[in-house]
Each structure stands twice: as structure tokens, then as C-alpha cells.
Design a protein around this motif. Sequence first.
Motif, PDB file in Angstrom:
ATOM      1  N   SER A  54       0.826  -1.207   0.000  1.00  0.00           N
ATOM      2  CA  SER A  54       0.000   0.000   0.000  1.00  0.00           C
ATOM      3  C   SER A  54       0.861   1.257   0.000  1.00  0.00           C
ATOM      4  O   SER A  54       0.491   2.274  -0.602  1.00  0.00           O
ATOM      5  N   LEU A  55       2.011   1.216   0.643  1.00  0.00           N
ATOM      6  CA  LEU A  55       2.910   2.373   0.658  1.00  0.00           C
ATOM      7  C   LEU A  55       3.467   2.634  -0.736  1.00  0.00           C
ATOM      8  O   LEU A  55       3.539   3.783  -1.180  1.00  0.00           O
ATOM      9  N   LEU A  56       3.859   1.581  -1.439  1.00  0.00           N
ATOM     10  CA  LEU A  56       4.367   1.733  -2.803  1.00  0.00           C
ATOM     11  C   LEU A  56       3.297   2.337  -3.709  1.00  0.00           C
ATOM     12  O   LEU A  56       3.576   3.245  -4.502  1.00  0.00           O
ATOM     13  N   PHE A  57       2.085   1.842  -3.602  1.00  0.00           N
ATOM     14  CA  PHE A  57       0.986   2.350  -4.413  1.00  0.00           C
ATOM     15  C   PHE A  57       0.731   3.828  -4.128  1.00  0.00           C
ATOM     16  O   PHE A  57       0.613   4.648  -5.048  1.00  0.00           O
ATOM     17  N   ALA A  58       0.655   4.180  -2.842  1.00  0.00           N
ATOM     18  CA  ALA A  58       0.391   5.569  -2.458  1.00  0.00           C
ATOM     19  C   ALA A  58       1.526   6.487  -2.926  1.00  0.00           C
ATOM     20  O   ALA A  58       1.278   7.605  -3.406  1.00  0.00           O
ATOM     21  N   ALA A  59       2.765   6.038  -2.799  1.00  0.00           N
ATOM     22  CA  ALA A  59       3.894   6.844  -3.261  1.00  0.00           C
ATOM     23  C   ALA A  59       3.834   7.042  -4.767  1.00  0.00           C
ATOM     24  O   ALA A  59       4.196   8.105  -5.280  1.00  0.00           O
ATOM     25  N   GLY A  60       3.359   6.018  -5.493  1.00  0.00           N
ATOM     26  CA  GLY A  60       3.188   6.164  -6.932  1.00  0.00           C
ATOM     27  C   GLY A  60       2.168   7.233  -7.277  1.00  0.00           C
ATOM     28  O   GLY A  60       2.344   7.993  -8.229  1.00  0.00           O
ATOM     29  N   VAL A  61       1.102   7.299  -6.482  1.00  0.00           N
ATOM     30  CA  VAL A  61       0.078   8.330  -6.686  1.00  0.00           C
ATOM     31  C   VAL A  61       0.698   9.716  -6.523  1.00  0.00           C
ATOM     32  O   VAL A  61       0.464  10.622  -7.334  1.00  0.00           O
ATOM     33  N   PHE A  62       1.503   9.897  -5.493  1.00  0.00           N
ATOM     34  CA  PHE A  62       2.134  11.195  -5.239  1.00  0.00           C
ATOM     35  C   PHE A  62       3.267  11.497  -6.225  1.00  0.00           C
ATOM     36  O   PHE A  62       3.757  12.621  -6.262  1.00  0.00           O
ATOM     37  N   SER A  63       3.682  10.494  -6.999  1.00  0.00           N
ATOM     38  CA  SER A  63       4.744  10.702  -7.969  1.00  0.00           C
ATOM     39  C   SER A  63       4.223  11.224  -9.301  1.00  0.00           C
ATOM     40  O   SER A  63       5.011  11.581 -10.182  1.00  0.00           O
ATOM     41  N   ALA A  64       2.898  11.238  -9.452  1.00  0.00           N
ATOM     42  CA  ALA A  64       2.319  11.824 -10.659  1.00  0.00           C
ATOM     43  C   ALA A  64       2.537  13.338 -10.632  1.00  0.00           C
ATOM     44  O   ALA A  64       2.858  13.918  -9.586  1.00  0.00           O
ATOM     45  N   GLU A  65       2.359  13.983 -11.768  1.00  0.00           N
ATOM     46  CA  GLU A  65       2.642  15.413 -11.891  1.00  0.00           C
ATOM     47  C   GLU A  65       1.871  16.225 -10.846  1.00  0.00           C
ATOM     48  O   GLU A  65       0.663  16.080 -10.700  1.00  0.00           O
ATOM     49  N   GLY A  66       2.605  17.055 -10.106  1.00  0.00           N
ATOM     50  CA  GLY A  66       1.994  17.901  -9.091  1.00  0.00           C
ATOM     51  C   GLY A  66       1.776  17.231  -7.758  1.00  0.00           C
ATOM     52  O   GLY A  66       1.261  17.851  -6.822  1.00  0.00           O
ATOM     53  N   GLY A  67       2.205  15.974  -7.613  1.00  0.00           N
ATOM     54  CA  GLY A  67       1.961  15.247  -6.376  1.00  0.00           C
ATOM     55  C   GLY A  67       2.990  15.483  -5.288  1.00  0.00           C
ATOM     56  O   GLY A  67       2.773  15.131  -4.139  1.00  0.00           O
ATOM     57  N   GLY A  68       4.154  16.024  -5.649  1.00  0.00           N
ATOM     58  CA  GLY A  68       5.178  16.305  -4.655  1.00  0.00           C
ATOM     59  C   GLY A  68       6.361  15.372  -4.693  1.00  0.00           C
ATOM     60  O   GLY A  68       7.409  15.673  -4.119  1.00  0.00           O
ATOM     61  N   LEU A  69       6.210  14.207  -5.350  1.00  0.00           N
ATOM     62  CA  LEU A  69       7.316  13.263  -5.492  1.00  0.00           C
ATOM     63  C   LEU A  69       7.692  13.155  -6.959  1.00  0.00           C
ATOM     64  O   LEU A  69       6.885  13.435  -7.848  1.00  0.00           O
ATOM     65  N   ASN A  70       8.919  12.727  -7.213  1.00  0.00           N
ATOM     66  CA  ASN A  70       9.401  12.502  -8.570  1.00  0.00           C
ATOM     67  C   ASN A  70       9.393  11.006  -8.850  1.00  0.00           C
ATOM     68  O   ASN A  70       9.902  10.216  -8.052  1.00  0.00           O
ATOM     69  N   ILE A  71       8.820  10.591  -9.970  1.00  0.00           N
ATOM     70  CA  ILE A  71       8.639   9.170 -10.237  1.00  0.00           C
ATOM     71  C   ILE A  71       9.961   8.411 -10.271  1.00  0.00           C
ATOM     72  O   ILE A  71      10.073   7.310  -9.714  1.00  0.00           O
ATOM     73  N   TRP A  72      11.002   8.988 -10.878  1.00  0.00           N
ATOM     74  CA  TRP A  72      12.278   8.279 -10.952  1.00  0.00           C
ATOM     75  C   TRP A  72      12.953   8.198  -9.590  1.00  0.00           C
ATOM     76  O   TRP A  72      13.533   7.162  -9.239  1.00  0.00           O
ATOM     77  N   ALA A  73      12.862   9.275  -8.822  1.00  0.00           N
ATOM     78  CA  ALA A  73      13.427   9.244  -7.469  1.00  0.00           C
ATOM     79  C   ALA A  73      12.694   8.215  -6.614  1.00  0.00           C
ATOM     80  O   ALA A  73      13.312   7.463  -5.845  1.00  0.00           O
ATOM     81  N   THR A  74      11.367   8.171  -6.749  1.00  0.00           N
ATOM     82  CA  THR A  74      10.571   7.198  -5.991  1.00  0.00           C
ATOM     83  C   THR A  74      10.976   5.778  -6.330  1.00  0.00           C
ATOM     84  O   THR A  74      11.192   4.938  -5.444  1.00  0.00           O
ATOM     85  N   LEU A  75      11.078   5.485  -7.624  1.00  0.00           N
ATOM     86  CA  LEU A  75      11.454   4.134  -8.041  1.00  0.00           C
ATOM     87  C   LEU A  75      12.851   3.768  -7.554  1.00  0.00           C
ATOM     88  O   LEU A  75      13.060   2.672  -7.001  1.00  0.00           O
ATOM     89  N   ILE A  76      13.812   4.660  -7.733  1.00  0.00           N
ATOM     90  CA  ILE A  76      15.199   4.364  -7.340  1.00  0.00           C
ATOM     91  C   ILE A  76      15.316   4.150  -5.834  1.00  0.00           C
ATOM     92  O   ILE A  76      15.992   3.214  -5.377  1.00  0.00           O
ATOM     93  N   VAL A  77      14.660   5.003  -5.059  1.00  0.00           N
ATOM     94  CA  VAL A  77      14.715   4.874  -3.595  1.00  0.00           C
ATOM     95  C   VAL A  77      14.105   3.548  -3.151  1.00  0.00           C
ATOM     96  O   VAL A  77      14.680   2.819  -2.329  1.00  0.00           O
TER      97      VAL A  77
END
Length: 221
Positions: A54-77
Motif C-alpha cells: 500500500s505504501l508503494l501504491f500511495a507513493a506512486g500516486v504522489f509521484s504523478a505530476e503535481g503530487g510532490g514526489l518525482n517518479i524516478w526518485a521514488t522508483l530508485i529509492v
Amino acid sequence: MGIIEFFINLLKDPRGFIAGWIIALGPVWVYTPLFLIVFVETGLVFFPFLPGDSLLFAAGVFSAEGGGLNIWATLIVFWAAAILGNTSNYWIARLFGSRIIDSGKVKALTPERMAKLDHFFERYGGLTIIITRFMPFFRTFAPFIAGTGHMNFGKFTLFNVIGGVTWVSLFVLVGYFFGGIPVVQEHFEVIVLGIVAVSVAPAFIGVIKAALNGRKAKNGE
């Protein structure tokens, strides 16, 4: 807030926690708690109950444009956390596994679960490390059991990397691509609980089958 209460609340509302961390920690340091939670779940056999999927899924949601996270940074971390976590778990078992098992302090590491994992290793070999990535509890114990003698480190590392990258990518990218859909936003908590239920289902079914087989064997006697 106690640690158990914290993780229960995180399981119920990962979106709220991530939003709070983005505000409190900023766009760089927010990845610290995300890394630690996945690392601890996969790296320490004492914490099999953390809400990885559930944490991975939620972080993916926030990695979309304007969500506050960067998708590549999220994946790498998360890739790093998952791979390093399993590696840590493997070496803890390699060095201290027999003592930990004999101590009985890891209550979740039951003889039934160990027997189930032994069966997985006998049937699937190294693929067990990949398969159990998608099974809460078992994904924490599989690298531990591998480290107690089921697999050499080179072979383990190969399956560890494949499993970690696949697991993280699937849940993060599903959140990234589908998290912005209105129906997902409106029913986010229900969807998160559904993800948890689907993840836990194989383990739950396995327990039921084991119980039924045990009862049949007992009645056969």
C-alpha cells in the motif's frame, strides 16, 4: 503514538502520512521515511507486518505530476530499499539465523511458515525470492530462510534484484498511472485495503489449506 499504532495508522492511511511527510520534510528528505519503511519490512525479520504494498501504491500516486514526489526518485529509492533490505535479511540469517530461530523471539516465524517456505524453495528454487515479494510476511521471511542455507549469495542476489525491481515497479507504476482517476481518489482507502487483502490472500489460503490437510491427515489416522 506507539510503534504498533503508528504502523496500523500507516496501513490505513498511507496517503495522509506521505502528504504530511512531503510538507514536513520537503521534496528531498521525504524519501527517508519511505526508504526506511520498505528497508525495515524486507530487511529485519522482526517487522513482517509493515504496509509495503500500500505504501508503494500511495507513493506512486504522489509521484504523478503535481503530487510532490518525482517518479524516478521514488522508483530508485524503493528499488534500493527493497534490494538492500533483502540483502541485510540474508546476511543476518547467514550469521545469526539459527540463534534467532532457537530463541523463539520472532513469534511470526512459526514452524508452519518455515515449512511453507521450505516447500517453496524445494519447488521453485530461486524463484521463491521473486514469488514471495508479492506475499506479505513471506517476503520478509524468504530471504531469511535463504540465508540459513538454501541459497548461495550470488544466486540470491540475482533473484533479489529481479524480485525487488519487479515488485516496486508494479505497485508504484500502478499508483502513478491510475492514482489520479477520480474514482480512485474518491475511494482511495477502500482501494488500499483491497490491495492489502489481495496481497494477504495467498498466505491466508495457504494457512486454510494447511489446516484442512492437517485435519484430513488426523481423521485418516
